[in-house]
Design a protein around this motif. Sequence first.
Motif, PDB file in Angstrom:
ATOM      1  N   GLN A  95       0.868  -1.176   0.000  1.00 58.84           N
ATOM      2  CA  GLN A  95       0.000   0.000   0.000  1.00 58.84           C
ATOM      3  C   GLN A  95       0.903   1.222   0.000  1.00 58.84           C
ATOM      4  OE1 GLN A  95      -3.442   0.008  -0.265  1.00 58.84           O
ATOM      5  NE2 GLN A  95      -3.065  -2.171  -0.653  1.00 58.84           N
ATOM      6  N   VAL A  96       0.853   1.970  -1.088  1.00 56.51           N
ATOM      7  CA  VAL A  96       1.747   3.114  -1.267  1.00 56.51           C
ATOM      8  C   VAL A  96       0.923   4.358  -1.594  1.00 56.51           C
ATOM      9  CG1 VAL A  96       3.663   4.058  -2.601  1.00 56.51           C
ATOM     10  CG2 VAL A  96       3.607   1.620  -2.066  1.00 56.51           C
ATOM     11  N   ALA A  97       1.005   5.357  -0.717  1.00 58.14           N
ATOM     12  CA  ALA A  97       0.327   6.641  -0.943  1.00 58.14           C
ATOM     13  C   ALA A  97      -1.137   6.445  -1.299  1.00 58.14           C
ATOM     14  CB  ALA A  97       1.052   7.428  -2.037  1.00 58.14           C
ATOM     15  N   GLY A  98      -1.802   5.548  -0.580  1.00 58.65           N
ATOM     16  CA  GLY A  98      -3.224   5.315  -0.787  1.00 58.65           C
ATOM     17  C   GLY A  98      -3.554   4.414  -1.956  1.00 58.65           C
ATOM     18  N   LYS A 152       4.505  11.072  -5.608  1.00 58.43           N
ATOM     19  CA  LYS A 152       4.173  10.744  -4.217  1.00 58.43           C
ATOM     20  C   LYS A 152       4.619   9.343  -3.807  1.00 58.43           C
ATOM     21  CE  LYS A 152      -0.503   9.199  -5.458  1.00 58.43           C
ATOM     22  NZ  LYS A 152      -1.937   9.454  -5.289  1.00 58.43           N
ATOM     23  N   HIS A 153       4.922   8.484  -4.788  1.00 57.69           N
ATOM     24  CA  HIS A 153       5.280   7.111  -4.446  1.00 57.69           C
ATOM     25  C   HIS A 153       6.715   6.978  -3.947  1.00 57.69           C
ATOM     26  CE1 HIS A 153       2.007   6.753  -7.478  1.00 57.69           C
ATOM     27  NE2 HIS A 153       1.547   5.914  -6.578  1.00 57.69           N
ATOM     28  N   ARG A 170       7.394   5.029  -0.324  1.00 54.43           N
ATOM     29  CA  ARG A 170       6.524   5.550   0.721  1.00 54.43           C
ATOM     30  C   ARG A 170       5.341   4.606   0.943  1.00 54.43           C
ATOM     31  NH1 ARG A 170       2.607  10.868   0.491  1.00 54.43           N
ATOM     32  NH2 ARG A 170       1.715  10.566   2.563  1.00 54.43           N
ATOM     33  N   ASP A 205       2.230   3.048   3.112  1.00 55.51           N
ATOM     34  CA  ASP A 205       1.292   3.652   4.037  1.00 55.51           C
ATOM     35  C   ASP A 205       1.589   3.291   5.487  1.00 55.51           C
ATOM     36  OD1 ASP A 205       0.141   4.680   1.830  1.00 55.51           O
ATOM     37  OD2 ASP A 205      -1.637   3.400   1.843  1.00 55.51           O
ATOM     38  N   GLU A 206       2.025   2.018   5.708  1.00 49.16           N
ATOM     39  CA  GLU A 206       2.281   1.590   7.075  1.00 49.16           C
ATOM     40  C   GLU A 206       3.435   2.369   7.710  1.00 49.16           C
ATOM     41  OE1 GLU A 206       0.481  -1.725   4.739  1.00 49.16           O
ATOM     42  OE2 GLU A 206       2.096  -0.265   4.445  1.00 49.16           O
ATOM     43  N   ALA A 215       4.246   5.547   6.790  1.00 49.23           N
ATOM     44  CA  ALA A 215       4.049   6.984   6.637  1.00 49.23           C
ATOM     45  C   ALA A 215       3.776   7.648   7.991  1.00 49.23           C
ATOM     46  CB  ALA A 215       2.890   7.258   5.693  1.00 49.23           C
TER      47      ALA A 215
END
Length: 366
Positions: free
Chosen positions: A274-277, A348-349, A361, A363-364, A366
């Motif tokens: 899971q990367v940047a949503g 953003k990735h 990046r 999500d866990e 961030a």
Amino acid sequence: MTEGALAGFTVAVTAERRRNEMAALLERRGARVVSAPAITIIPLIDDDALHAATAACIGLEPHLVVATTGFGFRGWLEAAEGWGIGDQLRTSLRGARILARGPKPCGAIRAAGLTEEWAAKTEANEEILQRLLSEGVAGKRIVVQEHGEPQTEFVDALRSAGAAVVEVPVYRWAMPPDIAPVKRLVDQITGGQIDAVTFTSAPAVKAFFQVAGESEADLRSAFACRTLAACVGPVTAAPLIDRGIPVVMPERYRLGALIKTVTDELPKRAVRLQVAGSTLEVRGHAVLIDDVIHGLAPAAMAILTALARKPGAVVSKDQLAESLPRGNDGHAVDVAVARLRAALGSGKHIETVIKRGYRLRVDEAA
């Protein structure tokens, strides 16, 4: 890029027979296919050895006939027809008990108007040999149809048990006239560019490693940690297993089942984060973002793969440089990262960590 279950993966086909069919099945599922036949089949339709063996079979009036491949059994009967002794051969075979090495020769036997007595469920010579030796073959006249190479151990065991054996060499394997594609495939596997290799015969496996030569150790390493070795059945898999290489194979030893096994197995090996949503899935030469495929250049793919191995952690430019296809410096890494960001459609990735390197990046983290 065509989407499918294998989109983003590169699969190699080492078979000669039916390679176009295999490639079409894989491409239909979205795979990029590399074709490198490791062997070639040399028919012996006009060969003196086959003619002599056929005449011996007719004169022998065999008690038992072992049919090992549908392709070979059909070729044998076609050759006999060409020599004008097809009816005599069928009469000889009709008077014998016919044992088949699986369902494919069964189909050829029935197409010839003959009937098999029994077929080996494992499709292996060992099962046939065990059955024959357990019932006793002393004094029996046995015809064995070869499948690409002499069945030395099988035939020797029968002769040691007292049988008279005639070997029928319908066709044989040989190295392909041009081994350059196989050499390129070896380099591609060791270079991390191949996600799976399909094998459909044990001779092809042996020839593949013969061409590899001094690169065998690197191949073993690649198969152990990165590239999937997929075999049509246990007979084909044996030379790989003997080398300590892990393999996958279908429950049914068929080409279609082999393709399904590859289709099922490769996506399981993809890294999902899971990367940047977004859901990011890293495959061989492409990345899926929320199930949309994005093709990447080799350098950008190498950078993303290296970052995905350590999600959320900073990876130095020196480490990333080592992952590039030809190696390079920090500037090459910066260029590859810039192209990666552009290909993914957002910055953003990938996060820049000043003077230290880059990180993915997740999500866990961030």
